[in-house]
Design an enzyme around this catalytic site. Structure first.
Site, PDB file in Angstrom:
ATOM      1  N   ALA A  44      21.009   1.849  13.743  1.00 56.26           N
ATOM      2  CA  ALA A  44      19.661   2.363  14.000  1.00 56.26           C
ATOM      3  C   ALA A  44      18.697   1.531  13.168  1.00 56.26           C
ATOM      4  O   ALA A  44      19.119   0.792  12.272  1.00 56.26           O
ATOM      5  CB  ALA A  44      19.595   3.830  13.582  1.00 56.26           C
ATOM      6  N   GLU A  84      26.938   4.225   7.238  1.00 51.83           N
ATOM      7  CA  GLU A  84      25.802   5.088   6.912  1.00 51.83           C
ATOM      8  C   GLU A  84      25.899   5.688   5.510  1.00 51.83           C
ATOM      9  O   GLU A  84      24.890   5.934   4.861  1.00 51.83           O
ATOM     10  CB  GLU A  84      25.685   6.210   7.940  1.00 51.83           C
ATOM     11  N   GLY A 138      24.797   3.038  14.214  1.00 52.00           N
ATOM     12  CA  GLY A 138      24.393   3.402  15.571  1.00 52.00           C
ATOM     13  C   GLY A 138      24.888   2.419  16.602  1.00 52.00           C
ATOM     14  O   GLY A 138      25.055   2.763  17.772  1.00 52.00           O
ATOM     15  N   GLU A 143      28.290   3.545  17.360  1.00 48.63           N
ATOM     16  CA  GLU A 143      28.167   4.828  18.079  1.00 48.63           C
ATOM     17  C   GLU A 143      27.736   4.611  19.517  1.00 48.63           C
ATOM     18  O   GLU A 143      28.184   5.302  20.428  1.00 48.63           O
ATOM     19  CB  GLU A 143      27.172   5.733  17.344  1.00 48.63           C
TER      20      GLU A 143
HETATM   21  N1  T1G Z   1      17.497  -1.607  10.383  1.00 49.32           N
HETATM   22  C1  T1G Z   1      16.406  -2.349  10.081  1.00 49.32           C
HETATM   23  N2  T1G Z   1      16.445  -3.580   9.537  1.00 49.32           N
HETATM   24  C2  T1G Z   1      17.675  -4.084   9.280  1.00 49.32           C
HETATM   25  C3  T1G Z   1      18.863  -3.371   9.576  1.00 49.32           C
HETATM   26  C4  T1G Z   1      18.739  -2.081  10.150  1.00 49.32           C
HETATM   27  N3  T1G Z   1      19.795  -1.358  10.483  1.00 49.32           N
HETATM   28  N4  T1G Z   1      19.916  -4.162   9.197  1.00 49.32           N
HETATM   29  C5  T1G Z   1      19.400  -5.298   8.712  1.00 49.32           C
HETATM   30  N5  T1G Z   1      18.060  -5.261   8.751  1.00 49.32           N
HETATM   31  C6  T1G Z   1      17.149  -6.329   8.352  1.00 49.32           C
HETATM   32  C7  T1G Z   1      17.254  -6.635   6.871  1.00 49.32           C
HETATM   33  O1  T1G Z   1      16.409  -5.787   6.126  1.00 49.32           O
HETATM   34  C8  T1G Z   1      16.788  -8.079   6.826  1.00 49.32           C
HETATM   35  O2  T1G Z   1      15.361  -8.057   6.945  1.00 49.32           O
HETATM   36  C9  T1G Z   1      17.323  -8.649   8.133  1.00 49.32           C
HETATM   37  O3  T1G Z   1      17.565  -7.522   8.995  1.00 49.32           O
HETATM   38  C10 T1G Z   1      18.619  -9.404   7.943  1.00 49.32           C
HETATM   39  O4  T1G Z   1      19.515  -8.509   7.267  1.00 49.32           O
HETATM   40  C11 T1G Z   1      22.148   6.847  13.694  1.00 49.32           C
HETATM   41  C12 T1G Z   1      21.781   6.535  11.036  1.00 49.32           C
HETATM   42  C13 T1G Z   1      24.009  -6.366   9.695  1.00 49.32           C
HETATM   43  C14 T1G Z   1      25.656  -6.967   7.903  1.00 49.32           C
HETATM   44  O5  T1G Z   1      23.695   0.154   7.571  1.00 49.32           O
HETATM   45  O6  T1G Z   1      24.609  -4.328   6.724  1.00 49.32           O
HETATM   46  O7  T1G Z   1      22.755   3.426  12.304  1.00 49.32           O
HETATM   47  O8  T1G Z   1      14.847  -9.224   4.764  1.00 49.32           O
HETATM   48  O9  T1G Z   1      19.672  -9.932   5.197  1.00 49.32           O
HETATM   49  O10 T1G Z   1      23.176 -10.619   5.294  1.00 49.32           O
HETATM   50  O11 T1G Z   1      24.312   6.836  12.827  1.00 49.32           O
HETATM   51  O12 T1G Z   1      21.979  -6.446   7.603  1.00 49.32           O
HETATM   52  O13 T1G Z   1      14.967 -10.528   6.911  1.00 49.32           O
HETATM   53  O14 T1G Z   1      13.060  -8.905   6.512  1.00 49.32           O
HETATM   54  O15 T1G Z   1      21.245  -7.970   5.577  1.00 49.32           O
HETATM   55  O16 T1G Z   1      23.349 -11.341   7.753  1.00 49.32           O
HETATM   56  C15 T1G Z   1      23.576   1.615   9.871  1.00 49.32           C
HETATM   57  C16 T1G Z   1      22.729  -2.520   7.730  1.00 49.32           C
HETATM   58  C17 T1G Z   1      22.116   1.977   9.919  1.00 49.32           C
HETATM   59  C18 T1G Z   1      23.816  -1.951   8.635  1.00 49.32           C
HETATM   60  C19 T1G Z   1      23.698  -8.435   8.387  1.00 49.32           C
HETATM   61  N6  T1G Z   1      23.715   0.168   9.804  1.00 49.32           N
HETATM   62  N7  T1G Z   1      22.643  -3.961   7.830  1.00 49.32           N
HETATM   63  O17 T1G Z   1      23.710  -8.950   7.079  1.00 49.32           O
HETATM   64  O18 T1G Z   1      21.415 -10.073   6.994  1.00 49.32           O
HETATM   65  S1  T1G Z   1      21.876   3.719   9.929  1.00 49.32           S
HETATM   66  C20 T1G Z   1      23.738  -0.447   8.618  1.00 49.32           C
HETATM   67  C21 T1G Z   1      23.603  -4.758   7.256  1.00 49.32           C
HETATM   68  C22 T1G Z   1      22.509   4.199  11.435  1.00 49.32           C
HETATM   69  C23 T1G Z   1      23.177   6.025  12.972  1.00 49.32           C
HETATM   70  C24 T1G Z   1      22.795   5.640  11.592  1.00 49.32           C
HETATM   71  C25 T1G Z   1      23.339  -6.228   7.316  1.00 49.32           C
HETATM   72  C26 T1G Z   1      24.193  -6.981   8.352  1.00 49.32           C
HETATM   73  P1  T1G Z   1      14.508  -9.251   6.231  1.00 49.32           P
HETATM   74  P2  T1G Z   1      20.475  -9.098   6.127  1.00 49.32           P
HETATM   75  P3  T1G Z   1      22.960 -10.328   6.736  1.00 49.32           P
END
Ligand code: T1G
Length: 690
Positions: free
Chosen positions: A63, A125, A102, A105
């Site tokens: 998400a 999450e 998400g 999911e």
């Molecule tokens: N939402 C918004 N921005 C995100 C994002 C996300 N989920 N994931 C990454 N970004 C942005 C990050 O801030 C950065 O921005 C850019 O993308 C590159 O990320 C309903 C509630 C996928 C392994 O927790 O683990 O789904 O600094 O530097 O090193 O159940 O990003 O460039 O402006 O980390 O190549 C669950 C979080 C969300 C995964 C890539 N998902 N992301 O790593 O790049 S909650 C996560 C990561 C959810 C549902 C629930 C990593 C990555 P900027 P990065 P990376």
């Protein structure tokens, strides 16, 4: 369609492609056209099957975290998954990169999932203080079993495609053009005909769940959560998948998610997620980075060996330099032993061990550093020694080589000024053990060239470190604030608190260990040497060191450690020593509450952070939080000292600091002016207005 979602049709198989760089987060501008596409394809008789794929480097990574805390715009993920799951024709998720949160999911809403061999799948999450809120806690157990699902969701650790295939999470793993493979897979499934069972109805494995084993493991994970709510909620939601009807379990998941997403703990962990990424951003325009291949490390002791391993682990050839063959061989032997332990533990393959050991070259001649692109000295913490080493590097290092010092305290501007190329000099302050601890304080000296700084910030990320750029002062950010946090430790002992009481106040707060356990672990002699060098004293710790009680390494420090055990045992001798020293100072012991311990240690910590911000030693308050969470174990559920100060209220902190200032007259309690501005404005931005 829209820029974020497109639909193609290949011989009756519809391909829905999500395109929302950089990680295909399920933002509202993706969800809306995605729902429209799914409804249209569901009702299109010419479509025999549907493939959901993503453009760019990864499948949906979750998400959109930036949307949390704001009003939900429909359709939300749950509505999309429900619509997807109700489609009678076969649906296939084509997963590459990282299908996380998400994203996974969404894929679980499909009948089938196929993955590229390099793909990773997970529900992280919990690392944001949440639980999967799109049905993951109820659907994942139906494919991989409740115990495996709980482990995945409570740890937040993704699994690779092959493991996912083995557990039934994905139905096929492909190499090469994933979308083509997915379309062919879907076409074949459609040809064979249905019915196609949605994941929600695949609960055959749930009946085999050993709930007693599940509950025992969940209880153990709850103990390790150290007060974090999300891990406990994750385990409960997965357990519900076993014991409750699907829709009831889904409703409880939703209720738990709504509670967690509004919690301070989740706000703190989401703050840290973005803070870590912000910390790696440098002001000004992008600069061309220098090429770093071979890394030279001077000193093969604990720090030097760990630093050398950190770079070898990141794929860099390393030249390790010592002053004698004997010291060099001892250092290399320690490195070999460390890798062997990892292989024994199963965290490193034998091939990887051989590959990493092959990266090392040893030497006792500085001239052998002439082909290094980056040289880091991790020698004895003495300015004269550092200057002698940098003088030699100035003579042998190739032009453009970055010359770094691992000093914890010393003035890097002074070191830089002692050689002909100050623009190439900076600090790389690793935390011990350097091959394990994530934090890397990158110290920007006055004359450090922007491209040198940008080069090491990028390099840090590539070797798996969390980089924070800091300025030059005694102790930079972390250790300078650590001194403030510890300034009252001896006073608290002399006034009646025992080491155990103080450490318990810290662990109850959420720290992995308290200051005295930490001192025994690191070695009390380190602080003792620093104090003597600066003409400072600490009557209790100095006395312990004079008695040779350096902590775990001598079996005795503030605590006793029997037979090499790491378990601290309160020592009546130490408590008697404290009482005697208190009596010598005419201090009558009193009972000291945990709240007072926290006020007199963590409020000076925050206050020093405010001073560091005022002086420009740290660029952002969130950078300080990143330092403390990744370098010192500040509880992630409190977001770091500066985020936590916002929860406590700067006004209250000032009031208590002034109370202790009145009582003790100590500078650490003198409220920083930025702390006062924070109390007025609610923001750490220097000069900000509310
Ligand atoms: N939402 C918004 N921005 C995100 C994002 C996300 N989920 N994931 C990454 N970004 C942005 C990050 O801030 C950065 O921005 C850019 O993308 C590159 O990320 C309903 C509630 C996928 C392994 O927790 O683990 O789904 O600094 O530097 O090193 O159940 O990003 O460039 O402006 O980390 O190549 C669950 C979080 C969300 C995964 C890539 N998902 N992301 O790593 O790049 S909650 C996560 C990561 C959810 C549902 C629930 C990593 C990555 P900027 P990065 P990376």
């Amino acid at each position: 369609m829209s820029n974020s979602v497109s639909v193609a049709n290949e011989g009756g198989v519809a391909i829905v492609t999500i395109d929302n760089p950089p990680v295909n987060a399920l933002s509202f501008h993706v969800r809306e056209p995605l729902m429209q596409a799914l409804v249209a394809l569901r009702d299109d008789a010419s479509v025999a099957a549907i493939v959901i794929a993503c453009a760019g480097r990864t499948f949906v990574a979750g998400a959109d975290i930036t949307e949390f805390g704001k009003p939900v715009q429909q359709p939300d993920l749950r509505a999309i998954v429900a619509t997807l799951e109700a489609i009678a024709k076969p649906t296939v998720a084509a997963i590459h990169g990282t299908a996380l949160g998400g994203g996974l999911e969404l894929a679980l809403g499909c009948h089938f999932r196929v993955a590229d061999q390099g793909a990773k799948l997970g529900l992280p999450e919990v690392k944001l203080g949440l639980l999967p809120g799109g049905g993951g806690t109820v659907r994942l157990p139906r494919l991989v079993g409740a115990l495996k699902a709980m482990r995945m969701i409570v740890s937040g650790t993704p699994i690779g495609a092959q493991e996912a295939h083995g557990t039934g999470l994905v139905d096929a793993v492909f190499e090469g053009d994933l979308t083509t493979h997915a379309v062919n897979f879907a076409r074949e499934i459609a040809r064979k005909g249905g019915p196609f069972t949605p994941v929600r109805e695949r609960d055959e494995s749930l009946g085999e769940t050993d709930l007693a084993a599940f509950d025992a493991e969940a209880a153990d994970l709850a103990r390790k959560a150290r007060g974090l709510e999300a891990p406990v909620a994750c385990a409960q939601a997965v357990r519900n998948a076993v014991t409750l009807p699907f829709d009831e379990a889904l409703a409880v998941e939703r209720a738990l998610f709504v509670k967690l997403v509004a919690s301070d703990q989740s706000r703190a962990q989401r703050h840290l997620f973005f803070a870590e990424r912000e910390a790696a951003k440098l002001p000004g325009k992008d600069v061309v980075k220098r090429r770093i291949s071979r890394v030279g490390v001077i000193g093969a002791g604990t720090m030097g060996g760990g630093i050398a391993m950190a770079f070898a682990n990141g794929g860099h050839p390393v030249t390790l330099l010592e002053t004698s063959q004997e010291a060099l061989q001892r250092g290399l032997a320690t490195i070999e032993k460390n890798y062997a332990v990892s292989v024994t533990r199963g965290s490193l393959s034998e091939d990887a061990r051989q590959q990493r050991l092959g990266q090392f070259k040893g030497s006792i001649d500085h001239a052998d550093l002439g082909d290094c692109d980056l040289i880091i000295e991790a020698a004895f913490e003495d300015m004269a020694v550092k200057k002698e080493i940098f003088g030699k590097l100035d003579a042998v290092a190739k032009p453009g080589a970055i010359l770094a010092t691992n000093t914890s305290y010393l003035d890097i501007d002074e070191i830089a000024a002692s050689i002909s190329r100050p623009q190439d000099v900076l600090g790389l302050h690793f935390f011990s053990p350097a091959n394990v601890m994530k934090l890397l304080e990158i110290v920007r000296a006055e004359k450090t060239a922007p491209d040198a700084l940008a080069t090491v910030v990028d390099l840090a990320r590539r070797i798996g470190k969390v980089a924070v750029v800091v300025g030059v002062c005694h102790g930079f950010v972390g250790n300078r604030m650590l001194a403030a946090r510890g300034s009252e430790s001896e006073a608290l002992l002399l006034e009646g608190a025992t080491p155990s009481q103080i450490d318990k106040a810290f662990t109850d707060f959420g720290w992995p260990m308290g200051p005295f356990q930490m001192g025994d672990l690191a070695g009390l002699d380190i602080g003792w040497r620093n104090r003597k060098a600066r003409g400072l004293t600490a009557v209790i710790a100095d006395t312990l060191c004079e008695q040779g009680r350096f902590g775990q390494k001598t079996g005795r420090g503030f605590y006793l450690y029997e037979n090499g055990s790491r378990t601290p045992i309160p020592d009546p001798e130490v408590e008697a020593l404290i009482r005697d020293k208190a009596a010598e100072k005419g201090i009558a012991p009193r009972t000291i509450a945990a709240d007072e311990i926290i006020e007199r240690t963590l409020y000076p910590l925050i206050n020093e952070g405010a001073k560091i911000l005022e002086e420009g030693i740290a660029a952002r308050a969130s950078d300080i939080d990143v330092v403390w969470v990744n370098g010192y174990g500040f509880p992630i559920g409190k977001g770091g000292p500066m985020f936590w100060a916002g929860l406590v209220g700067a006004g209250k902190i000032i009031e208590r600091l002034e109370y202790w200032l009145e009582l003790t007259g100590k500078d650490v309690f003198k409220p920083a002016s930025l702390l006062k501005r924070m109390a007025e404005s609610g923001s750490w931005e220097a000069g900000s207005t509310a």
